[in-house]
Design a protein around this motif. Structure first.
Motif, PDB file in Angstrom:
ATOM      1  N   GLY A 136       0.817  -1.212   0.000  1.00 35.46           N
ATOM      2  CA  GLY A 136       0.000   0.000   0.000  1.00 35.46           C
ATOM      3  C   GLY A 136       0.846   1.255   0.000  1.00 35.46           C
ATOM      4  N   LEU A 137       1.915   1.258   0.812  1.00 35.18           N
ATOM      5  CA  LEU A 137       2.825   2.409   0.831  1.00 35.18           C
ATOM      6  C   LEU A 137       3.474   2.600  -0.530  1.00 35.18           C
ATOM      7  N   LEU A 138       3.877   1.510  -1.162  1.00 35.66           N
ATOM      8  CA  LEU A 138       4.477   1.606  -2.494  1.00 35.66           C
ATOM      9  C   LEU A 138       3.496   2.211  -3.484  1.00 35.66           C
ATOM     10  N   ALA A 139       2.231   1.792  -3.404  1.00 30.47           N
ATOM     11  CA  ALA A 139       1.217   2.332  -4.321  1.00 30.47           C
ATOM     12  C   ALA A 139       1.024   3.827  -4.102  1.00 30.47           C
ATOM     13  N   VAL A 140       1.013   4.258  -2.842  1.00 33.10           N
ATOM     14  CA  VAL A 140       0.849   5.687  -2.540  1.00 33.10           C
ATOM     15  C   VAL A 140       2.026   6.491  -3.071  1.00 33.10           C
ATOM     16  N   VAL A 141       3.249   5.981  -2.826  1.00 35.23           N
ATOM     17  CA  VAL A 141       4.448   6.678  -3.294  1.00 35.23           C
ATOM     18  C   VAL A 141       4.414   6.853  -4.807  1.00 35.23           C
ATOM     19  N   LEU A 142       4.081   5.787  -5.520  1.00 38.88           N
ATOM     20  CA  LEU A 142       4.037   5.872  -6.977  1.00 38.88           C
ATOM     21  C   LEU A 142       2.935   6.816  -7.443  1.00 38.88           C
ATOM     22  N   ALA A 143       1.762   6.749  -6.803  1.00 40.68           N
ATOM     23  CA  ALA A 143       0.646   7.596  -7.222  1.00 40.68           C
ATOM     24  C   ALA A 143       0.983   9.075  -7.053  1.00 40.68           C
ATOM     25  N   VAL A 144       1.582   9.419  -5.912  1.00 41.07           N
ATOM     26  CA  VAL A 144       1.931  10.822  -5.668  1.00 41.07           C
ATOM     27  C   VAL A 144       2.974  11.300  -6.673  1.00 41.07           C
ATOM     28  N   GLN A 145       3.946  10.456  -6.971  1.00 37.94           N
ATOM     29  CA  GLN A 145       4.979  10.861  -7.922  1.00 37.94           C
ATOM     30  C   GLN A 145       4.422  10.990  -9.334  1.00 37.94           C
ATOM     31  N   VAL A 146       3.487  10.138  -9.693  1.00 36.95           N
ATOM     32  CA  VAL A 146       2.858  10.262 -11.011  1.00 36.95           C
ATOM     33  C   VAL A 146       2.103  11.579 -11.103  1.00 36.95           C
ATOM     34  N   VAL A 147       1.380  11.927 -10.020  1.00 35.62           N
ATOM     35  CA  VAL A 147       0.664  13.211 -10.004  1.00 35.62           C
ATOM     36  C   VAL A 147       1.649  14.368 -10.164  1.00 35.62           C
ATOM     37  N   ALA A 148       2.778  14.286  -9.446  1.00 38.70           N
ATOM     38  CA  ALA A 148       3.780  15.353  -9.556  1.00 38.70           C
ATOM     39  C   ALA A 148       4.384  15.405 -10.953  1.00 38.70           C
ATOM     40  N   LEU A 149       4.629  14.228 -11.540  1.00 39.42           N
ATOM     41  CA  LEU A 149       5.237  14.174 -12.865  1.00 39.42           C
ATOM     42  C   LEU A 149       4.302  14.750 -13.918  1.00 39.42           C
ATOM     43  N   VAL A 150       3.024  14.423 -13.809  1.00 34.90           N
ATOM     44  CA  VAL A 150       2.060  14.842 -14.832  1.00 34.90           C
ATOM     45  C   VAL A 150       1.516  16.238 -14.549  1.00 34.90           C
ATOM     46  N   GLY A 151       1.211  16.508 -13.269  1.00 33.70           N
ATOM     47  CA  GLY A 151       0.497  17.738 -12.942  1.00 33.70           C
ATOM     48  C   GLY A 151       1.363  18.947 -12.705  1.00 33.70           C
ATOM     49  N   TYR A 152       2.659  18.730 -12.407  1.00 30.49           N
ATOM     50  CA  TYR A 152       3.509  19.872 -12.095  1.00 30.49           C
ATOM     51  C   TYR A 152       4.476  20.113 -13.233  1.00 30.49           C
ATOM     52  N   ALA A 153       4.388  21.283 -13.837  1.00 27.80           N
ATOM     53  CA  ALA A 153       5.307  21.656 -14.908  1.00 27.80           C
ATOM     54  C   ALA A 153       6.321  22.650 -14.351  1.00 27.80           C
ATOM     55  N   PRO A 154       7.558  22.236 -14.141  1.00 24.18           N
ATOM     56  CA  PRO A 154       8.558  23.160 -13.590  1.00 24.18           C
ATOM     57  C   PRO A 154       8.778  24.322 -14.546  1.00 24.18           C
ATOM     58  N   PRO A 155       8.972  25.516 -14.025  1.00 24.11           N
ATOM     59  CA  PRO A 155       9.176  26.682 -14.908  1.00 24.11           C
ATOM     60  C   PRO A 155      10.430  26.513 -15.745  1.00 24.11           C
ATOM     61  N   ARG A 156      10.317  26.874 -17.007  1.00 23.53           N
ATOM     62  CA  ARG A 156      11.451  26.737 -17.918  1.00 23.53           C
ATOM     63  C   ARG A 156      12.466  27.838 -17.641  1.00 23.53           C
ATOM     64  N   ALA A 157      13.716  27.436 -17.484  1.00 19.89           N
ATOM     65  CA  ALA A 157      14.777  28.387 -17.157  1.00 19.89           C
ATOM     66  C   ALA A 157      15.310  29.056 -18.420  1.00 19.89           C
ATOM     67  N   ASP A 158      16.126  30.093 -18.210  1.00 21.07           N
ATOM     68  CA  ASP A 158      16.843  30.672 -19.342  1.00 21.07           C
ATOM     69  C   ASP A 158      17.713  29.595 -19.989  1.00 21.07           C
ATOM     70  N   PRO A 159      17.859  29.621 -21.301  1.00 20.87           N
ATOM     71  CA  PRO A 159      18.649  28.566 -21.955  1.00 20.87           C
ATOM     72  C   PRO A 159      20.064  28.448 -21.406  1.00 20.87           C
ATOM     73  N   ILE A 160      20.720  29.582 -21.128  1.00 21.69           N
ATOM     74  CA  ILE A 160      22.115  29.545 -20.668  1.00 21.69           C
ATOM     75  C   ILE A 160      22.322  30.580 -19.577  1.00 21.69           C
ATOM     76  N   GLU A 161      23.381  30.400 -18.797  1.00 19.56           N
ATOM     77  CA  GLU A 161      23.801  31.438 -17.866  1.00 19.56           C
ATOM     78  C   GLU A 161      24.303  32.641 -18.667  1.00 19.56           C
ATOM     79  N   GLY A 162      23.983  33.832 -18.188  1.00 17.56           N
ATOM     80  CA  GLY A 162      24.409  35.041 -18.897  1.00 17.56           C
ATOM     81  C   GLY A 162      23.627  35.283 -20.172  1.00 17.56           C
ATOM     82  N   GLN A 163      22.361  34.838 -20.206  1.00 16.75           N
ATOM     83  CA  GLN A 163      21.568  34.979 -21.432  1.00 16.75           C
ATOM     84  C   GLN A 163      21.404  36.453 -21.826  1.00 16.75           C
ATOM     85  N   ALA A 164      21.201  37.330 -20.842  1.00 15.03           N
ATOM     86  CA  ALA A 164      21.016  38.753 -21.154  1.00 15.03           C
ATOM     87  C   ALA A 164      22.274  39.345 -21.779  1.00 15.03           C
ATOM     88  N   ALA A 165      23.439  38.964 -21.244  1.00 12.00           N
ATOM     89  CA  ALA A 165      24.695  39.467 -21.809  1.00 12.00           C
ATOM     90  C   ALA A 165      24.901  38.921 -23.215  1.00 12.00           C
TER      91      ALA A 165
END
Length: 678
Positions: free
Chosen positions: A537-566
């Motif tokens: 049951g614990l394994l099922a919960v762990v997997l379910a929560v991670q699937v929700v995080a994988l599908v439902g959470y879109a991490p903000p896209r970073a600048d392509p490179i360091e020093g992009q403005a320069a």
């Protein structure tokens, strides 16, 4: 075929998810340098002549991967993201494959999958001995007057020779009861051999199904530990530039060979080649791969006094891998290829070890996802931290139990190698002078997949022993007053109606004892079922929560490179070539697809000098390039300061400050008279 298709689809889903995570990490100059080297490698410079790499070259591993990806993406930040996603997908899949037991099936299921005979042996309490003997006519519809024996399910021969085996068959907590443990079925089978054949077929089918399901359990546990990294530092460690994370791939392949091909004569040779391949790109593999393999297999060989067995050959394979990797690098350098500085490793003062150990503990938290960096949405970090805690606790328990097994001489070969490899990696970080902070978590990146495999293998055995579908382990024998023996029951002849040779009262006593034993088995199975269900049951919960995080959470896209403005400002001004601090040099070259090239420099003796790290000697050639600007990071003076620039080149045409960067523009070639020490 169905399994292969499912694994392929799962791999594609992982790749897409990890690509989205990788894009949340800004490309730095390390990964960009590797991209430039890979392009050179695939475009006429296979030995990378003129290049000075870092102390970890990644030459035969990630550089080859980068070159292959560039065939599709070209030299760009996206290429680095794609390669990082591919690498971590491979790590997860290989760890799952390694965690999955070879030929895995619970003992009860395995028994059910064996071919059954057409005879039944009935356990009798108090029998003087075992008198069962196979009859050449057993299983025929008309056996004639000959007495036939009926074997206890698929392992009749074992049951007849081993009363303890018969005892386990009587309890049968898996519910796969054979004719030996069910008088009604025994009677039915005695009258109709077809019933026994049908029942044995059902047992075999059920056993194969259970065996396949349990075989994947360990793989699922390993995936649960590795599935979704914590946003922030874990992304930067596991899903960015080559940071020792990819070195887990040759390690896992080598351990797969040790585990899956252990009966093959060529296995030690293959292990030596794979470890040498990895170590030629990353010396870390020598310390966390070859050294633990040599130590553990040599210890096993000496304990067993088998100096010509598999363990002895694997120890030689580990030594051979070290020799091969060093020989390959020496040969490349002798042929005029790249130069890679040796890593400066020394012992740190003992007084520093406690503080370093504390930092290493936090680094482990970054890897496993229990450290909250506070850079993403709180609900995401709290949720992922909660579901990752069982994984790190399980890994600690698995490491501890394996250490105990090592001391007792009972540890499995692969478990022992994994445990020692983990300790070597963590221990080296504590006692050496390697830089130690949370950004140095990359140094222990292979610890995560190896810990996941070790933890999954332990959890799989634990759950299997407590599963109501698995045979009772040896440590929990079927409760009985005494083990029954096997006696043959000559069956009545249809024509003569002979009397049975076994007295009715003895048969009744045996039946009552079997019923009591079966009841105790059911009660014992119920007790074991609770922790097994809780773990699943614990394994099922762990997997379910991670699937929700994988599908439902879109991490903000970073600048392509360091020093992009320069980089954008330089490109708009038409400035194409210049000098700059390391962390805003090769990454700008890659980020602008070589529209702007920035060459790394250092501060030395009050002026700028060439950098012998991730550079090519031709970068500083004034006859080939015309450098017209200097780009500095004001927060990192070791790579140059405004005072260095003014002392060396005088007043610029103009100075522009963008964020934490300072740009000095000149009207002459700054490479004239420039010192390139390499």
């Amino acid at each position: 075929m169905l399994t292969a298709t499912a694994c392929l689809l799962f791999g594609v889903v992982l790749l897409l998810g990890y690509l989205r995570m990788a894009r949340a990490v800004t490309v730095n100059s390390d990964g960009a340098s590797n991209a430039l080297q890979a392009w050179d490698l695939f475009h006429g410079n296979p030995l990378l002549r003129g290049w000075t790499l870092s102390d970890v070259s990644f030459y035969p591993t990630e550089l080859v991967q980068y070159g292959l990806v560039q065939l599709v993406t070209g030299v760009s930040p996206e290429q680095i993201h794609v390669a990082a996603a591919i690498t971590w997908t491979l790590v997860v899949l290989l760890a799952a494959w390694l965690a999955r037991p070879s030929g895995a099936a619970p003992s009860g299921a395995a028994a059910g999958s064996a071919p059954a005979t057409s005879t039944v042996a009935v356990p009798l309490a108090g029998a003087a001995g075992t008198t069962a003997a196979p009859d050449p006519h057993a299983g025929a519809p008309d056996a004639g007057p000959h007495a036939s024996t009926i074997a206890a399910g698929p392992d009749a021969g074992t049951a007849a020779a081993d009363p303890a085996h018969a005892s386990a068959a009587v309890g049968d907590p898996a519910g796969t009861r054979t004719a030996a443990s069910d008088p009604a079925r025994a009677s039915s089978a005695a009258g109709d051999p077809a019933v026994a054949d049908r029942d044995s077929g059902e047992e075999a089918s059920r056993g194969r199904t259970l065996g396949a399901a349990w075989g994947w359990l360990a793989a699922v546990i390993a995936v649960a530990i590795l599935f979704v990294p914590m946003p922030g530092l874990a992304y930067q460690t596991l899903l960015s530039s080559p940071n020792h994370t990819g070195s887990a791939v040759p390690l896992l392949i080598a351990w797969l060979l040790v585990e899956r091909a252990r009966h093959r004569a060529w296995m030690p040779y293959a292990v030596a080649v794979v470890l040498a391949w990895g170590a030629a790109g990353d010396p870390l593999i020598t310390f966390v791969g070859a050294a633990p393999l040599v130590a553990m297999t040599l210890l096993r060989a000496l304990r067993r006094r088998e100096l010509r067995g598999v363990d002895a050959r694997l120890a030689l394979a580990g030594v051979a891998s070290i020799v091969l990797s060093h020989a390959a690098l020496w040969l490349i350098e002798r042929l005029g290829g790249f130069h890679a500085p040796r890593p400066p490793i020394q012992l740190s003062p003992v007084s520093e070890w406690p503080a370093r150990a504390g930092t290493v503990a936090r680094m482990v938290g970054v890897l496993f996802g229990t450290y909250r960096p506070g850079v993403q949405a709180p609900w995401v970090e709290v949720m992922l931290q909660a579901v990752h805690i069982p994984g790190v606790l399980l890994a600690i328990l698995a490491l501890s139990l394996t250490a105990i097994g090592l001391l007792r001489g009972t540890a499995d070969r692969l478990d022992a190698v994994l445990a020692v490899a983990i300790v070597c990696d963590l221990g080296a970080e504590i006692v050496s002078t390697l830089p130690i902070d949370l950004l140095a978590t990359r140094e222990i990146a292979p610890v995560l997949p190896m810990s996941a495999v070790l933890a999954a293998r332990l959890a799989d055995r634990w759950l299997l022993q407590r599963s109501p579908h698995a045979a009772r382990p040896a440590s929990h024998p079927t409760p009985q007053a005494e083990p029954p023996t096997i006696a043959a029951i000559p069956l009545a002849d249809g024509a003569g109606g002979q009397e049975r040779h076994v007295a009715t009262d003895r048969r009744d006593v045996s039946a009552r004892r079997r019923r009591r034993g079966a009841g105790a088995d059911r009660r014992g199975a119920a007790v074991h079922r609770v922790p097994a269900r809780a773990g699943l049951g614990l394994l099922a919960v762990v997997l379910a929560v991670q699937v929700v995080a994988l599908v439902g959470y879109a991490p903000p896209r970073a600048d392509p490179i360091e020093g992009q403005a320069a980089a954008d400002w330089l490109q708009r001004q038409g400035l194409r070539y210049g000098l700059g601090s390391y962390w805003v040099s090769n990454n700008i070259t890659v980020g602008t697809s070589r529209a702007v090239t920035v060459v790394p420099v250092l501060s030395g003796n009050g002026k700028l000098t060439g950098m012998c790290w991730q550079t090519h000697i031709d970068m500083y050639d004034p006859s080939a390039h015309d450098a017209r600007f200097v780009l500095l990071e004001t927060e990192r003076p070791m790579y140059g300061t405004p005072r260095d620039v003014l002392a060396q080149y005088g007043q610029p045409l103009r100075r522009v400050d963008i964020d934490r960067y300072a740009i000095f523009v000149y009207d002459r070639n700054l490479l004239d008279g420039f010192s390139a020490a390499c």
